[in-house]
Scaffold this motif. Structure first.
Motif, PDB file in Angstrom:
ATOM      1  N   TRP A 160     111.014  15.819  40.045  1.00  0.00           N
ATOM      2  CA  TRP A 160     109.857  16.073  40.777  1.00  0.00           C
ATOM      3  C   TRP A 160     108.578  15.663  40.220  1.00  0.00           C
ATOM      4  O   TRP A 160     108.204  15.739  38.885  1.00  0.00           O
ATOM      5  N   LYS A 161     107.832  14.970  40.916  1.00  0.00           N
ATOM      6  CA  LYS A 161     106.205  14.587  40.575  1.00  0.00           C
ATOM      7  C   LYS A 161     105.448  15.126  41.625  1.00  0.00           C
ATOM      8  O   LYS A 161     105.010  14.647  42.476  1.00  0.00           O
ATOM      9  N   ALA A 162     105.241  16.345  41.505  1.00  0.00           N
ATOM     10  CA  ALA A 162     104.666  17.083  42.786  1.00  0.00           C
ATOM     11  C   ALA A 162     103.268  17.119  43.033  1.00  0.00           C
ATOM     12  O   ALA A 162     102.650  17.514  43.823  1.00  0.00           O
ATOM     13  N   TYR A 163     102.581  16.841  41.710  1.00  0.00           N
ATOM     14  CA  TYR A 163     101.119  16.871  41.856  1.00  0.00           C
ATOM     15  C   TYR A 163     100.204  15.619  41.454  1.00  0.00           C
ATOM     16  O   TYR A 163     100.967  14.824  40.837  1.00  0.00           O
ATOM     17  N   ASN A 164      99.142  15.302  42.034  1.00  0.00           N
ATOM     18  CA  ASN A 164      98.128  14.462  41.761  1.00  0.00           C
ATOM     19  C   ASN A 164      98.877  12.923  41.696  1.00  0.00           C
ATOM     20  O   ASN A 164      98.470  12.055  40.749  1.00  0.00           O
ATOM     21  N   LEU A 165      99.392  12.605  42.718  1.00  0.00           N
ATOM     22  CA  LEU A 165     100.146  11.602  43.155  1.00  0.00           C
ATOM     23  C   LEU A 165      98.930  10.507  43.849  1.00  0.00           C
ATOM     24  O   LEU A 165      98.376  11.052  44.610  1.00  0.00           O
ATOM     25  N   LYS A 166      98.915   9.243  43.495  1.00  0.00           N
ATOM     26  CA  LYS A 166      98.354   8.372  44.382  1.00  0.00           C
ATOM     27  C   LYS A 166      99.426   7.820  45.467  1.00  0.00           C
ATOM     28  O   LYS A 166     100.435   6.978  45.189  1.00  0.00           O
ATOM     29  N   ILE A 167      99.056   8.076  46.669  1.00  0.00           N
ATOM     30  CA  ILE A 167     100.054   7.837  47.541  1.00  0.00           C
ATOM     31  C   ILE A 167      99.280   6.848  48.770  1.00  0.00           C
ATOM     32  O   ILE A 167      98.313   6.966  49.440  1.00  0.00           O
TER      33      ILE A 167
ATOM     34  N   HIS B 223      96.944  15.181  46.151  1.00  0.00           N
ATOM     35  CA  HIS B 223      97.322  13.848  46.026  1.00  0.00           C
ATOM     36  C   HIS B 223      96.131  12.970  46.510  1.00  0.00           C
ATOM     37  O   HIS B 223      95.230  13.440  47.548  1.00  0.00           O
ATOM     38  N   LYS B 224      95.982  11.842  45.967  1.00  0.00           N
ATOM     39  CA  LYS B 224      94.914  10.784  46.297  1.00  0.00           C
ATOM     40  C   LYS B 224      95.719  10.112  47.430  1.00  0.00           C
ATOM     41  O   LYS B 224      96.547   9.233  47.039  1.00  0.00           O
ATOM     42  N   VAL B 225      95.204   9.936  48.745  1.00  0.00           N
ATOM     43  CA  VAL B 225      95.831   9.128  49.852  1.00  0.00           C
ATOM     44  C   VAL B 225      95.013   8.008  50.120  1.00  0.00           C
ATOM     45  O   VAL B 225      93.729   8.204  50.306  1.00  0.00           O
TER      46      VAL B 225
ATOM     47  N   PRO C 276      86.495   3.802  52.058  1.00  0.00           N
ATOM     48  CA  PRO C 276      86.866   3.687  50.674  1.00  0.00           C
ATOM     49  C   PRO C 276      88.339   4.229  50.312  1.00  0.00           C
ATOM     50  O   PRO C 276      89.058   3.886  49.631  1.00  0.00           O
ATOM     51  N   GLN C 277      88.841   5.075  51.359  1.00  0.00           N
ATOM     52  CA  GLN C 277      90.054   5.581  51.574  1.00  0.00           C
ATOM     53  C   GLN C 277      91.043   4.924  52.449  1.00  0.00           C
ATOM     54  O   GLN C 277      92.208   5.728  52.726  1.00  0.00           O
ATOM     55  N   THR C 278      90.595   3.980  53.369  1.00  0.00           N
ATOM     56  CA  THR C 278      91.357   3.313  54.494  1.00  0.00           C
ATOM     57  C   THR C 278      91.136   2.091  54.573  1.00  0.00           C
ATOM     58  O   THR C 278      89.928   1.347  54.454  1.00  0.00           O
ATOM     59  N   GLU C 279      92.413   1.234  54.620  1.00  0.00           N
ATOM     60  CA  GLU C 279      92.404   0.121  54.789  1.00  0.00           C
ATOM     61  C   GLU C 279      93.084  -0.299  56.161  1.00  0.00           C
ATOM     62  O   GLU C 279      94.164   0.140  56.519  1.00  0.00           O
ATOM     63  N   ILE C 280      92.052  -1.322  56.719  1.00  0.00           N
ATOM     64  CA  ILE C 280      92.552  -1.771  58.152  1.00  0.00           C
ATOM     65  C   ILE C 280      92.941  -3.135  58.274  1.00  0.00           C
ATOM     66  O   ILE C 280      92.267  -3.894  57.758  1.00  0.00           O
TER      67      ILE C 280
ATOM     68  N   GLY D 116      98.005   0.504  42.673  1.00  0.00           N
ATOM     69  CA  GLY D 116      98.450   1.513  41.764  1.00  0.00           C
ATOM     70  C   GLY D 116      99.128   2.804  42.036  1.00  0.00           C
ATOM     71  O   GLY D 116      99.181   3.837  41.347  1.00  0.00           O
ATOM     72  N   PHE D 117      99.846   2.579  43.214  1.00  0.00           N
ATOM     73  CA  PHE D 117     100.374   3.654  43.770  1.00  0.00           C
ATOM     74  C   PHE D 117     101.713   4.184  43.029  1.00  0.00           C
ATOM     75  O   PHE D 117     102.445   3.602  42.535  1.00  0.00           O
ATOM     76  N   ASP D 118     101.786   5.638  43.157  1.00  0.00           N
ATOM     77  CA  ASP D 118     102.965   6.249  42.838  1.00  0.00           C
ATOM     78  C   ASP D 118     104.005   5.996  43.773  1.00  0.00           C
ATOM     79  O   ASP D 118     105.463   6.213  43.619  1.00  0.00           O
TER      80      ASP D 118
END
Length: 289
Positions: free
Chosen positions: A7-14, A36-38, A49-53, A70-72
């Protein structure tokens, strides 16, 4: 056999493709609530800043965002729904190119975890022919039907994902086999299914609340065991007030039951998702009508 769990349950870059859609927006909110950072990648919506169209059928655009992120993990939910009213070749081209681009870009960027929205369609829909056994599980013997354009793409996605996982022993890929996703505001209409039980039986009367589907795909992103795994997401119950055993006896008397059924138990088993992903459906039509 028990499956070993990492498990990598916390603070993922998704990265979540289709993150502005109904399921995608629920998944984005759920992932952020878990810390998580999405980054949302979608063709619709406003960039930020957190959305790519972008056009997800353009490989260079998709690869550029995923390579620098740099996504997990990448959760791939983008694509035209199966009931989109477009020509089959349009749906096939859009969904196939989008999936190829996302999965390939993630692999090239050395993303270690990929989750993608697979579908109940590759497990034998529509069930006008009785399944060999019930309930349906991830490994149930089924006959894939190539006449369904949406299902054909899902079948090909599944083959690509399996090959990717086989080629890279470090890669973890989860195919989330979603049963029909429903919105809570549609629960008031469920009573009409009793008038057309055969028609609603196309997927064995199963469903998944969109909020539970979001929970499932995010928990799959947290599951880091290498290899390829399928997981069915479904509500615990059916859409019917008629008992499940009565539905089976009436419409699928030749199917072999592999377990004793609860009164309204779903004929799509979510037991593997519960055991491995810690999936826990929280929402259903019986409590929210």
């Amino acid at each position: 056999m028990d499956i070993p769990i990492q498990w990598k349950a916390y603070n993922l870059k998704i990265a979540i493709t289709g993150g502005n859609g109904r399921l995608g927006s629920e998944a984005t909110a759920y992932a952020r609530a878990r810390g998580h950072k999405v980054t949302v990648i979608d063709r619709d919506g406003d960039p930020g800043p957190q959305t790519e169209i972008m056009d997800l059928t353009d490989f260079d655009s998709v690869a550029a965002v995923i390579s620098r992120g740099g996504f997990d993990a990448v959760i791939h939910l983008a694509g035209m729904p199966g009931r989109t009213r477009v020509a089959g070749d349009v749906l096939f081209r859009n969904n196939m190119l989008t999936s190829y681009n996302v999965l390939t870009a993630a692999r090239q960027a050395d993303v270690r975890k990929i989750v993608f929205a697979s579908s109940e369609t590759i497990l034998g829909l529509p069930f006008d022919t009785s399944p060999t056994e019930l309930p349906i599980v991830e490994t149930s013997p089924t006959t894939f039907r190539v006449g369904h354009d949406y299902g054909m793409v899902k079948h090909l996605e599944d083959q690509i994902a399996q090959q990717m996982a086989a080629d890279d022993p470090r890669l973890s890929i989860s195919a989330i086999m979603l049963t029909t996703i429903v919105l809570p505001e549609t629960y008031v209409d469920f009573a009409r299914f009793e008038d057309d039980a055969r028609g609603r039986g196309y997927n064995l009367w199963s469903y998944t609340d969109v909020r539970d589907a979001a929970q499932g795909v995010v928990r799959a992103a947290e599951y880091a065991e290498p290899g390829y795994e399928r997981f069915i997401l479904a509500a615990d119950d059916t859409v019917m007030t008629t008992p499940t055993s009565e539905l089976v006896g009436r419409y699928h008397p030749s199917s072999r039951l592999t377990k004793q059924l609860g009164t309204h138990e779903s004929l799509f088993s979510n037991e593997k998702a519960k055991r491995v992903l810690r999936y826990s459906p929280q929402f259903g039509w019986r409590s929210e009508r």
